[in-house]
Design a protein around this motif. Structure first.
Motif, PDB file in Angstrom:
ATOM      1  N   LEU A   4      -0.719  -2.448 -12.866  1.00 39.50           N
ATOM      2  CA  LEU A   4      -0.801  -1.598 -14.049  1.00 39.50           C
ATOM      3  C   LEU A   4      -1.910  -0.561 -13.916  1.00 39.50           C
ATOM      4  CD1 LEU A   4      -0.251  -4.179 -16.922  1.00 39.50           C
ATOM      5  CD2 LEU A   4       1.413  -2.643 -15.889  1.00 39.50           C
ATOM      6  N   ASP A   5      -3.027  -0.960 -13.319  1.00 39.27           N
ATOM      7  CA  ASP A   5      -4.134  -0.016 -13.132  1.00 39.27           C
ATOM      8  C   ASP A   5      -3.711   1.131 -12.216  1.00 39.27           C
ATOM      9  OD1 ASP A   5      -6.983   0.711 -13.453  1.00 39.27           O
ATOM     10  OD2 ASP A   5      -7.105   0.286 -11.309  1.00 39.27           O
ATOM     11  N   THR A   6      -2.967   0.809 -11.155  1.00 39.02           N
ATOM     12  CA  THR A   6      -2.472   1.845 -10.236  1.00 39.02           C
ATOM     13  C   THR A   6      -1.500   2.779 -10.953  1.00 39.02           C
ATOM     14  OG1 THR A   6      -2.684   0.335  -8.358  1.00 39.02           O
ATOM     15  CG2 THR A   6      -1.293   2.268  -8.046  1.00 39.02           C
ATOM     16  N   ILE A   7      -0.626   2.215 -11.783  1.00 37.12           N
ATOM     17  CA  ILE A   7       0.327   3.035 -12.539  1.00 37.12           C
ATOM     18  C   ILE A   7      -0.410   4.008 -13.452  1.00 37.12           C
ATOM     19  CG2 ILE A   7       2.090   2.982 -14.361  1.00 37.12           C
ATOM     20  CD1 ILE A   7       3.109   0.365 -13.099  1.00 37.12           C
ATOM     21  N   HIS A   8      -1.425   3.525 -14.149  1.00 34.35           N
ATOM     22  CA  HIS A   8      -2.187   4.393 -15.067  1.00 34.35           C
ATOM     23  C   HIS A   8      -2.892   5.520 -14.319  1.00 34.35           C
ATOM     24  CE1 HIS A   8      -1.220   1.961 -18.427  1.00 34.35           C
ATOM     25  NE2 HIS A   8      -1.927   0.920 -18.064  1.00 34.35           N
ATOM     26  N   LYS A   9      -3.473   5.200 -13.177  1.00 40.98           N
ATOM     27  CA  LYS A   9      -4.179   6.217 -12.390  1.00 40.98           C
ATOM     28  C   LYS A   9      -3.208   7.286 -11.876  1.00 40.98           C
ATOM     29  CE  LYS A   9      -8.057   3.339 -10.829  1.00 40.98           C
ATOM     30  NZ  LYS A   9      -8.671   2.612  -9.681  1.00 40.98           N
ATOM     31  N   LYS A  10      -2.053   6.837 -11.402  1.00 43.79           N
ATOM     32  CA  LYS A  10      -1.077   7.794 -10.869  1.00 43.79           C
ATOM     33  C   LYS A  10      -0.437   8.606 -11.997  1.00 43.79           C
ATOM     34  CE  LYS A  10       0.023   5.344  -6.570  1.00 43.79           C
ATOM     35  NZ  LYS A  10      -0.248   6.448  -5.635  1.00 43.79           N
ATOM     36  N   LEU A  11      -0.223   7.980 -13.150  1.00 45.69           N
ATOM     37  CA  LEU A  11       0.295   8.731 -14.295  1.00 45.69           C
ATOM     38  C   LEU A  11      -0.667   9.848 -14.688  1.00 45.69           C
ATOM     39  CD1 LEU A  11       1.906   6.227 -16.848  1.00 45.69           C
ATOM     40  CD2 LEU A  11       2.979   8.207 -15.787  1.00 45.69           C
ATOM     41  N   ASP A  12      -1.952   9.538 -14.674  1.00 44.30           N
ATOM     42  CA  ASP A  12      -2.950  10.544 -15.020  1.00 44.30           C
ATOM     43  C   ASP A  12      -2.973  11.661 -13.977  1.00 44.30           C
ATOM     44  OD1 ASP A  12      -5.239  11.371 -16.756  1.00 44.30           O
ATOM     45  OD2 ASP A  12      -6.370  11.104 -14.903  1.00 44.30           O
ATOM     46  N   ARG A  13      -2.808  11.290 -12.702  1.00 44.63           N
ATOM     47  CA  ARG A  13      -2.851  12.279 -11.620  1.00 44.63           C
ATOM     48  C   ARG A  13      -1.635  13.199 -11.639  1.00 44.63           C
ATOM     49  NH1 ARG A  13      -2.921   9.637  -5.897  1.00 44.63           N
ATOM     50  NH2 ARG A  13      -4.615   8.525  -6.939  1.00 44.63           N
ATOM     51  N   TYR A  14      -0.474  12.641 -11.970  1.00 45.36           N
ATOM     52  CA  TYR A  14       0.768  13.406 -11.892  1.00 45.36           C
ATOM     53  C   TYR A  14       1.313  13.806 -13.257  1.00 45.36           C
ATOM     54  CZ  TYR A  14       0.695  11.207  -7.245  1.00 45.36           C
ATOM     55  OH  TYR A  14       0.327  10.766  -6.011  1.00 45.36           O
ATOM     56  N   LYS A  15       0.524  13.676 -14.320  1.00 48.51           N
ATOM     57  CA  LYS A  15       1.046  13.883 -15.677  1.00 48.51           C
ATOM     58  C   LYS A  15       1.662  15.267 -15.881  1.00 48.51           C
ATOM     59  CE  LYS A  15      -3.623  15.016 -17.306  1.00 48.51           C
ATOM     60  NZ  LYS A  15      -4.744  14.588 -18.179  1.00 48.51           N
ATOM     61  N   ASP A  16       1.161  16.274 -15.149  1.00 47.17           N
ATOM     62  CA  ASP A  16       1.715  17.624 -15.297  1.00 47.17           C
ATOM     63  C   ASP A  16       3.023  17.804 -14.555  1.00 47.17           C
ATOM     64  OD1 ASP A  16      -0.461  18.356 -16.854  1.00 47.17           O
ATOM     65  OD2 ASP A  16      -1.628  19.044 -15.136  1.00 47.17           O
ATOM     66  N   LYS A  17       3.399  16.813 -13.741  1.00 47.58           N
ATOM     67  CA  LYS A  17       4.611  16.931 -12.923  1.00 47.58           C
ATOM     68  C   LYS A  17       5.703  15.947 -13.338  1.00 47.58           C
ATOM     69  CE  LYS A  17       2.346  18.719  -8.741  1.00 47.58           C
ATOM     70  NZ  LYS A  17       0.975  18.824  -9.215  1.00 47.58           N
ATOM     71  N   ILE A  18       5.425  15.129 -14.366  1.00 47.09           N
ATOM     72  CA  ILE A  18       6.398  14.128 -14.815  1.00 47.09           C
ATOM     73  C   ILE A  18       6.851  14.476 -16.225  1.00 47.09           C
ATOM     74  CG2 ILE A  18       6.825  11.675 -15.232  1.00 47.09           C
ATOM     75  CD1 ILE A  18       4.542  11.040 -13.334  1.00 47.09           C
ATOM     76  N   ASP A  19       8.154  14.462 -16.457  1.00 43.89           N
ATOM     77  CA  ASP A  19       8.655  14.785 -17.793  1.00 43.89           C
ATOM     78  C   ASP A  19       8.374  13.639 -18.756  1.00 43.89           C
ATOM     79  OD1 ASP A  19      11.372  13.097 -18.183  1.00 43.89           O
ATOM     80  OD2 ASP A  19      11.140  13.703 -16.091  1.00 43.89           O
ATOM     81  N   GLU A  20       8.401  13.950 -20.042  1.00 45.65           N
ATOM     82  CA  GLU A  20       8.025  13.005 -21.091  1.00 45.65           C
ATOM     83  C   GLU A  20       8.910  11.759 -21.096  1.00 45.65           C
ATOM     84  OE1 GLU A  20       5.313  12.423 -24.472  1.00 45.65           O
ATOM     85  OE2 GLU A  20       5.387  13.822 -22.790  1.00 45.65           O
ATOM     86  N   HIS A  21      10.185  11.946 -20.816  1.00 48.56           N
ATOM     87  CA  HIS A  21      11.109  10.807 -20.838  1.00 48.56           C
ATOM     88  C   HIS A  21      10.687   9.736 -19.830  1.00 48.56           C
ATOM     89  CE1 HIS A  21      14.745   8.383 -20.768  1.00 48.56           C
ATOM     90  NE2 HIS A  21      14.824   8.591 -19.476  1.00 48.56           N
ATOM     91  N   HIS A  22      10.411  10.136 -18.601  1.00 47.86           N
ATOM     92  CA  HIS A  22      10.051   9.157 -17.571  1.00 47.86           C
ATOM     93  C   HIS A  22       8.711   8.490 -17.874  1.00 47.86           C
ATOM     94  CE1 HIS A  22      13.226  11.129 -15.093  1.00 47.86           C
ATOM     95  NE2 HIS A  22      13.358   9.900 -14.649  1.00 47.86           N
TER      96      HIS A  22
END
Length: 520
Positions: free
Chosen positions: A343-361
């Motif tokens: 979960l910690d890895t998911i949160h870090k990567k979500l923060d890193r890629y947040k501008d490249k991932i659409d809201e639905h995903h």
């Protein structure tokens, strides 16, 4: 940030996406002409590269660009960066190379060097067909026919007949590909908006629409591209109608296309990755744990394949698919402990890629994280992530995902002992589901149960749980009600309350029994 507009946002995002090597490539590219050394667009590039946040005042002060000039300089810099990236060897994919060779052939044609032009076109056409770039192939044929129609080549006698036959073949295939890609996109859009078919009427309507728009074709004539769109269309149709055996079958065919044409993996890596993901998605809904685990290991190995380019798009897709399926594997194995690092890895990567991932995903991941915390008996954390979905203002979230977020939120509040909020939540959830036209028998039963909780004696609670369990056990067999159980294992939740045991323990026992049945 001050004074932002679309051009500024686009330029800022483009420059911030550049790697160190791409920035060096740009410096080499613009430095090839000495007159560029003092150009204002280079000064702007240097300033933007160093800024942590866009600051227009600092740009004007340090570059010598006037406010009136800034918009034009930005536009010029944007085009120059894209041109540099186009010339970067790491970005030189097959479609770009073919397009460049076609441009060269056009130059030769306009110079009157017809034989050189035709020789180059013939070579590029062969490559275009081999790499399934049939739209470029069609453009090449058009130029060949223009040259032929001018009677200047003295080509062989059957040249015109050959060009006509090739054009007819590509016209047929391009037309079929267009219709199939439209149908695949239509099915995908329907699934994103509505999720699974909720009634027999919806299933029939989707089926009627699908087969009405499925073009007539000769299967023997279809190439890689046409089959790819065909399998995608059928896969999404199968998902919508909850025929997960069929969705698995078409996902396997999708991946098999690439395994038979390995030279196309590097050309269409996104499609190859997505195909593997949908194999996993289908196995998840079929609850085939051993196959899923094996396929996930294979998928992670595939992502290290040197044929898969390491660009931003691939990196983000890799993150979404690998980590989403790692969570799915935990659900399938009823493993709700020791997931903190994941979960910690998911949160870090979500923060890193947040501008490249659409809201639905993003919201899909939040829902999975909420489900994990529910299984781990961490109800406050479950509610925290569900609120992110429920309070989201975006229209990109799939309707059924939003509906089941509300339902899980009710269950989490009950389990957390937040009874003082339950009545208001039941009322708001009921109103939301009515508004969404998504109030089914499973949801009615659960909402009715929670609504009456305040009137039930503590001595009667287990008896009421058993009554609800009996009702839901029957509904689970209904093809249009069972989708509720795809999102939340309601029966295991009820059994955990009836037996006073952790939900993970109940789910693990069911998993063991299911595996034993599959071995028989």
């Amino acid at each position: 940030m001050k004074n932002r507009n679309i051009l500024t946002d686009n330029l800022w995002a483009l420059i911030k996406s550049l790697t160190a090597s791409e920035k060096r490539q740009f410096s080499v590219y613009v430095g090839r002409i000495s007159a560029n050394s003092d150009s204002k667009f280079i000064a702007l590039f240097k300033v933007l590269s160093l800024q942590k946040e866009y600051n227009e005042e600092a740009i004007l002060k340090s570059t010598g660009i006037s406010k009136e000039q800034l918009s034009n300089v930005k536009a010029h810099l944007y085009n120059q960066v894209l041109t540099s990236l186009r010339l970067n060897p790491s970005k030189r994919n097959i479609p770009l190379q073919l397009r460049e060779q076609f441009d060269f052939a056009m130059i030769l044609y306009r110079k009157g060097l017809y034989q050189q032009c035709l020789k180059l076109l013939d070579k590029v056409k062969t490559q275009a067909i081999a790499f399934e770039e049939k739209n470029i192939g069609y453009e090449i044929l058009d130029l060949e026919k223009i040259i032929e129609s001018q009677y200047i080549t003295r080509s062989r006698n059957n040249r015109a007949d050959l060009l006509i036959a090739q054009t007819n073949e590509l016209t047929y295939l391009n037309n079929i590909a267009s219709q199939l890609s439209n149908l695949a996109l239509d099915m995908y859009n329907t699934f994103l908006k509505n999720g699974y078919a909720r009634t027999d009427g919806e299933t029939q309507a989707v089926s009627k629409h699908f087969f009405k728009n499925l073009p007539d074709f000769d299967a023997e004539k279809l190439g890689f591209r046409e089959k790819l769109w065909l399998y995608q269309a059928y896969l999404w149709y199968s998902f919508i109608t909850q025929d997960f055996v069929a969705s698995y079958r078409y996902a396997i065919r999708w991946v098999g296309l690439f395994e038979k044409n390995t030279h196309l993996i590097a050309v269409h890596p996104v499609f190859y990755i997505k195909g593997n993901h949908y194999v996993l998605e289908s196995l998840y809904y079929l609850n085939r744990v051993a196959q899923f685990e094996q396929a996930l290991d294979q998928f992670e190995h595939i992502m290290s394949n040197e044929q898969i380019p390491e660009d931003d798009n691939i990196i983000v897709l890799s993150f979404l698919y690998i980590y989403s399926n790692r969570l799915n594997l935990r659900f399938m194995k009823a493993d709700f402990s020791g997931g903190e690092e994941l979960l910690d890895t998911i949160h870090k990567k979500l923060d890193r890629y947040k501008d490249k991932i659409d809201e639905h995903h993003i919201m899909v991941l939040y829902y999975k994280i909420a489900c994990y915390h529910f299984g781990a008996v961490e109800y406050a954390k479950c509610i925290f992530y569900l609120k992110k979905i429920i309070n989201s203002k975006t229209t990109q979230i799939r309707e059924d995902l939003m509906c089941f977020a509300h339902v899980l939120n009710l269950a989490a509040h009950y389990q957390a002992g937040l009874d003082f909020r339950l009545e208001a939540l039941v009322r708001s959830t009921y109103n939301f589901l009515i508004k969404m036209n998504d109030l089914h028998e499973v949801q009615k039963a659960l909402i009715g149960f929670l609504r009456n909780m305040s009137n039930i004696s503590p001595l009667r609670i287990k008896a009421e749980f058993k009554k609800l369990h009996a009702t839901l056990s029957l509904l689970e067999k209904d093809p249009f009600e069972r989708r509720a159980f795809l999102y939340l294992d309601l029966l295991s939740w009820l059994e955990s309350n009836i037996q006073d045991r952790p939900i993970a323990q109940i789910m693990a026992e069911k998993l063991k029994k299911n595996q034993q049945r599959q071995l028989l």
